[in-house]
Design a protein around this motif. Structure first.
Motif, short mmCIF file in Angstrom:
data_model
loop_
_atom_site.label_atom_id
_atom_site.label_comp_id
_atom_site.label_asym_id
_atom_site.label_seq_id
_atom_site.Cartn_x
_atom_site.Cartn_y
_atom_site.Cartn_z
N ARG A 1 14.67 35.32 59.69
CA ARG A 1 15.62 34.71 58.60
C ARG A 1 14.87 33.57 58.13
NH1 ARG A 1 21.31 33.51 61.76
NH2 ARG A 1 20.54 31.97 63.14
N THR A 2 14.30 32.56 58.74
CA THR A 2 13.72 31.56 58.31
C THR A 2 12.91 31.65 57.11
OG1 THR A 2 13.79 30.53 60.59
CG2 THR A 2 12.23 29.36 59.10
N VAL A 3 12.18 32.61 57.26
CA VAL A 3 11.36 32.98 56.06
C VAL A 3 12.13 33.25 54.75
CG1 VAL A 3 9.70 34.58 55.11
CG2 VAL A 3 9.63 34.18 57.48
N ASP A 4 13.32 33.87 54.81
CA ASP A 4 14.04 33.98 53.67
C ASP A 4 14.84 32.72 53.01
OD1 ASP A 4 13.98 36.61 54.04
OD2 ASP A 4 15.75 36.68 55.55
N VAL A 5 14.89 31.56 53.89
CA VAL A 5 15.36 30.10 53.66
C VAL A 5 14.37 29.39 52.73
CG1 VAL A 5 15.84 28.14 54.48
CG2 VAL A 5 16.88 30.03 55.76
N HIS A 6 13.15 29.66 53.37
CA HIS A 6 11.96 28.99 52.74
C HIS A 6 11.31 29.57 51.27
CE1 HIS A 6 11.12 25.86 55.47
NE2 HIS A 6 11.69 26.76 56.56
N ILE A 7 11.84 30.98 51.33
CA ILE A 7 11.47 31.74 50.25
C ILE A 7 12.30 31.52 48.96
CG2 ILE A 7 11.50 33.99 49.06
CD1 ILE A 7 9.17 33.85 50.37
N ASP B 1 3.44 34.75 60.85
CA ASP B 1 2.15 34.70 61.46
C ASP B 1 1.33 33.71 60.89
OD1 ASP B 1 2.95 36.01 63.71
OD2 ASP B 1 2.00 37.88 63.02
N ALA B 2 1.20 33.97 59.41
CA ALA B 2 0.22 33.25 58.69
C ALA B 2 0.50 31.99 58.34
CB ALA B 2 0.11 34.15 57.28
N VAL B 3 1.79 31.48 58.23
CA VAL B 3 2.29 30.28 57.75
C VAL B 3 2.71 29.48 58.81
CG1 VAL B 3 4.01 28.97 56.26
CG2 VAL B 3 3.04 31.11 55.69
N TRP B 4 3.44 29.96 59.81
CA TRP B 4 3.88 29.27 60.90
C TRP B 4 3.00 29.14 62.29
CZ3 TRP B 4 7.11 30.72 57.23
CH2 TRP B 4 8.13 30.08 56.96
N GLY B 5 2.24 30.40 62.33
CA GLY B 5 1.33 30.63 63.52
C GLY B 5 2.03 31.45 64.44
N ARG B 6 1.25 32.10 65.20
CA ARG B 6 1.66 33.16 66.23
C ARG B 6 2.17 32.44 67.41
NH1 ARG B 6 -2.95 38.26 65.74
NH2 ARG B 6 -2.67 38.33 63.47
N ASP B 7 1.85 31.34 67.65
CA ASP B 7 2.39 30.71 68.89
C ASP B 7 3.54 29.94 68.78
OD1 ASP B 7 -0.01 31.71 70.27
OD2 ASP B 7 -1.07 29.89 69.71
N VAL B 8 4.09 29.92 67.56
CA VAL B 8 5.45 29.27 67.25
C VAL B 8 6.46 30.14 67.05
CG1 VAL B 8 6.62 27.64 65.69
CG2 VAL B 8 4.08 27.51 66.13
N TYR B 9 7.69 30.17 67.94
CA TYR B 9 8.71 30.94 67.63
C TYR B 9 9.70 30.45 66.78
CZ TYR B 9 13.00 33.51 68.40
OH TYR B 9 13.98 34.52 68.29
N ARG C 1 8.32 39.79 56.60
CA ARG C 1 8.54 38.25 57.20
C ARG C 1 7.59 38.14 58.41
NH1 ARG C 1 12.75 41.04 55.08
NH2 ARG C 1 14.01 39.85 53.78
N GLU C 2 7.20 39.12 59.11
CA GLU C 2 6.86 38.86 60.23
C GLU C 2 5.15 38.49 60.13
OE1 GLU C 2 6.40 42.29 63.00
OE2 GLU C 2 5.48 41.24 64.81
#
Length: 242
Positions: free
Chosen positions: A193-199, A181-189, A176-177
């Motif tokens: 669990r947001t990853v699970d929602v979009h998956i 980093d790859a999809v949202w970017g390292r500078d965005v918090y 998930r981490e």
């Protein structure tokens, strides 16, 4: 789509020459002169290909190549060795260690660029054009359209970026981490669990009501776009049914 090249070379003049030519041809280049740092960068920066000099500081290119092949996350990373060693025995040693190609110094920058392109076409075909394909999924990165088995798939912007990342690295498991980093970017918090929602949203979009699930959940590890894993699971169910 710009492929990322990790250049590991201790000759600063050669670094600038290679960087200039690769950048001119549409590649993103990151570089280091240090073997130990190269291993860290390969893990953190996720390059699409490594151009690796044989003689570098702290750790030889041969040892860097050997360690990259040893780690699951970098085992399939395309590697081109650069060296002044022209003897057949040295070339064989480099290839047997795990290098995919071998370029002897001095070399033409145009030849190196051609070797990079050829290797990416062979090992990372998703990076060679404007279309990504895997397991019946086709993504037109220029028109921003996705189909599965010829049927249009409607995706939101985040799901599109998520699927694109998976299509660029089919079969590879991402935590998930790493996806954040790859999809949202390292500078965005963003919470993991947001990853699970979009998956879940991505699965619903590409699978519809009855298509096989191409996204594999790996317990305690993450997710992968994996048609092979699906085939294995299907075969296992069929065997159990008998």
């Amino acid at each position: 789509m710009r492929a990322k090249i990790l250049l590991v070379e201790d000759d600063s003049n050669l670094v600038e020459l290679v960087r200039y030519n690769l950048d001119k041809e549409g590649f993103d280049v990151i570089s280091t002169h240090d073997g130990e740092e190269a291993l860290v960068m390969a893990e953190e920066e996720r390059p699409d290909l490594v151009v690796l000099d044989w003689m570098i500081a702290n750790l030889s290119g041969i040892e860097v190549c050997r360690r990259l092949r040893r780690e699951p996350d970098t085992a399939g990373l395309p590697i081109i060795m650069l060296t002044a060693r022209a003897e057949e025995g040295d070339r064989v040693r480099g290839l047997e260690t795990g290098a995919d190609d071998y370029v002897t110094k001095p070399f033409s920058p145009r030849e190196l660029v051609a070797r990079v392109r050829a290797l990416l076409r062979r090992l990372r075909p998703a990076l060679s054009g404007g279309s990504l394909e895997y397991g019946g999924l086709v993504m037109d990165t220029t028109a921003h359209k996705v189909t599965r088995d010829g049927v249009p798939v409607q995706l939101g912007p985040t799901e599109f970026r998520l699927l694109r990342h998976f299509l660029e690295h089919p079969g590879r498991v991402f935590s998930r981490e790493q996806l954040l980093d790859a999809v949202w970017g390292r500078d965005v918090y963003v919470e993991q669990r947001t990853v699970d929602v979009h998956i879940r949203r991505l699965r619903k979009a590409i699978n519809g009501d009855d298509l096989p699930d191409l996204i594999r959940t790996v317990r305690s590890a993450g997710y992968a776009l994996d048609a092979d894993g699906l085939s294995i699971a299907t075969a296992g169910l069929a065997s159990a049914a008998r």
